[in-house]
Design a protein around this motif. Sequence first.
Motif, short mmCIF file in Angstrom:
data_model
loop_
_atom_site.label_atom_id
_atom_site.label_comp_id
_atom_site.label_asym_id
_atom_site.label_seq_id
_atom_site.Cartn_x
_atom_site.Cartn_y
_atom_site.Cartn_z
N UNK A 18 70.68 65.18 33.97
CA UNK A 18 71.50 64.18 34.44
C UNK A 18 71.78 63.01 33.42
N UNK B 45 63.84 73.18 49.94
CA UNK B 45 65.43 73.37 49.80
C UNK B 45 65.43 74.31 48.22
N UNK C 31 63.32 68.58 33.87
CA UNK C 31 63.64 67.86 35.14
C UNK C 31 65.11 67.60 35.16
N UNK C 32 65.52 68.09 36.43
CA UNK C 32 67.04 67.71 36.79
C UNK C 32 67.50 66.25 36.47
N UNK C 33 66.53 65.36 36.71
CA UNK C 33 66.94 64.12 36.44
C UNK C 33 67.38 63.77 34.81
N UNK D 106 59.62 72.36 37.39
CA UNK D 106 59.07 71.36 38.38
C UNK D 106 57.49 71.95 39.01
#
Lengths: 120, 423
Positions: B202, B393, B197-199, B399
């Motif tokens: 980060x 988007x 996941x992107x989170x 995901x």
Amino acid sequence: MNIGEKREMICINCPIGCLLTAEMTGEGIKVSGNTCPRGEKYAIAEITHPTRTLTTTVKVANRDDTYLPVKTAEPISKEKLFEAMETLNSVEVNAPVKIGDVVFSRVCGEADVVATGNVD
Amino acid sequence: MRTCDIAVIGGGPAGMAAAVAAHDAGIKDILIIERDEGLGGILRQCIHNGFGLHRFGEELTGPEYADRYKKMVIEREIPYVVKTMVLDITKSDGGDHIVTAMNSESGVFHINAKAVVLAMGCRERSRGQLNIPGDRPAGVYSAGTAQRFMNINGEMPGKNVVILGSGDIGLIMARRMTLEGANVKMVCELMPYSGGLNRNIVQCLHDFNIPLKLSHTVSKIHGKERVEGVTVSEVDEHLRVIPEKSEYVECDTLLLSCGLLPENELTKSAGIPLDRITGGAVVNQNRRTEDKGVYSCGNVLHVHDLVDYVSEEAELAGRSAAEYVLAGKKEPECIKTVNVHNAGAVRYTVPQVVDIYKEPKDIKIYFRVGAVLNNATITVKCGEKTLLSKKKRKVAPGEMEFVLLTEKMLGEVDSDIIVSAEN
Ligand code: SF4
């Protein structure tokens, strides 16, 4: 950030991970790309004062080889994560302990550390 | 023989949620069978937070999330056994299923169940399945094993770490080990995109300046007794190692986080058809497998990125199993059965089969894509008819996505459904 400056970031508040754009304007920081208000709050905090919730374990003194999962009850300053770890690495608790019990108060002067597991 | 209305195999988040939902739908005679020492499954070692935002509207750690469900199980007095292995599921003459299990107290025993919910979860892809040449020194662990060492046993797996694979557990472990004082040198990902996941990229990598090397792999492990280093190589677009673009990286630990595989040995031996891509059973919208009376949910069905979705799916499976039992082992009246196909970047869907009931209910079709798409168009078609079309988007393999087919749309379905994602 200077006026007109833009910064892109990924919101970490939930797994959707919206791509946010924060722009410094004359009236303050303007955030776009967020799907919910938490994204806006996050972007502003990332620029002004980034915080993270810390999760780790502490030793249970009166149980053999047992570790208790814990977290900071609120997010703490990002730059204090390592200092908080150092403090918590020498903390020991005594069972029984249950979820929500405070095992250390105000780590780095910022937030209580609470149990996230139960040890009978 | 011991009997029950519903046997739930697995006491992790899926099994607990399925049992709770079945109970709430009116079935009291349930038995949860768990292999480990207690309920909770893998969540017991996932001490990080980020669980429960969808389910409970607050951010919980893994043990807290598990505890919420455990409380629900206990409040409802749903029976469960732990330290018990299920060996086999077979059909009985009466159309029920016989679950054969074993534990140290009772030895081998049998349970006759009117319905069975499969909730065994998944396991990590092992090194054998990855095929890295080199010796077999100590210091090579799956990310999940390292997680258990640290979070349950309080042991550090190593000091200088390279992580292969950018799955979520690997990313979480990069942060966890860094915070505990290890030097996590890099995370290598074979694909040109991250599997996590992107989170997590980060907050686990960027926050600690840990490089994520996309299109890179570990081509060799060095060291005899203990890992001394690895060769990290860039790969070309066919995922082949480029020898000139290789470097030696010193480390004492290599963590592997290269994906999860549903644990379906039981399902397979019961003769239940599996989906080649998901590795889980083929199911309809109620998560009923091709074997009547057997339901599947959670990571044993397909690997989810969020436990919240596991719970949601498990509730659906548990409720469906309960309705089946309450109706005298009957399914809702079905007009026709259609298959769900993938197109464009869509790699798989769950469910793979949709039964159009006389009284249809909204259906969520989950899917995953095989490549990153920006400004993707997601469409659901039935023959020439477009049932749904929406823009997104970004869609990425890490995901899980879903489309909602409403009652009304289902009324229009007269042939197979095609789900596609295109640029
Ligand atoms: S903006 Fe809202 S929806 Fe988007 S990632 Fe952040 S919390 Fe999630």
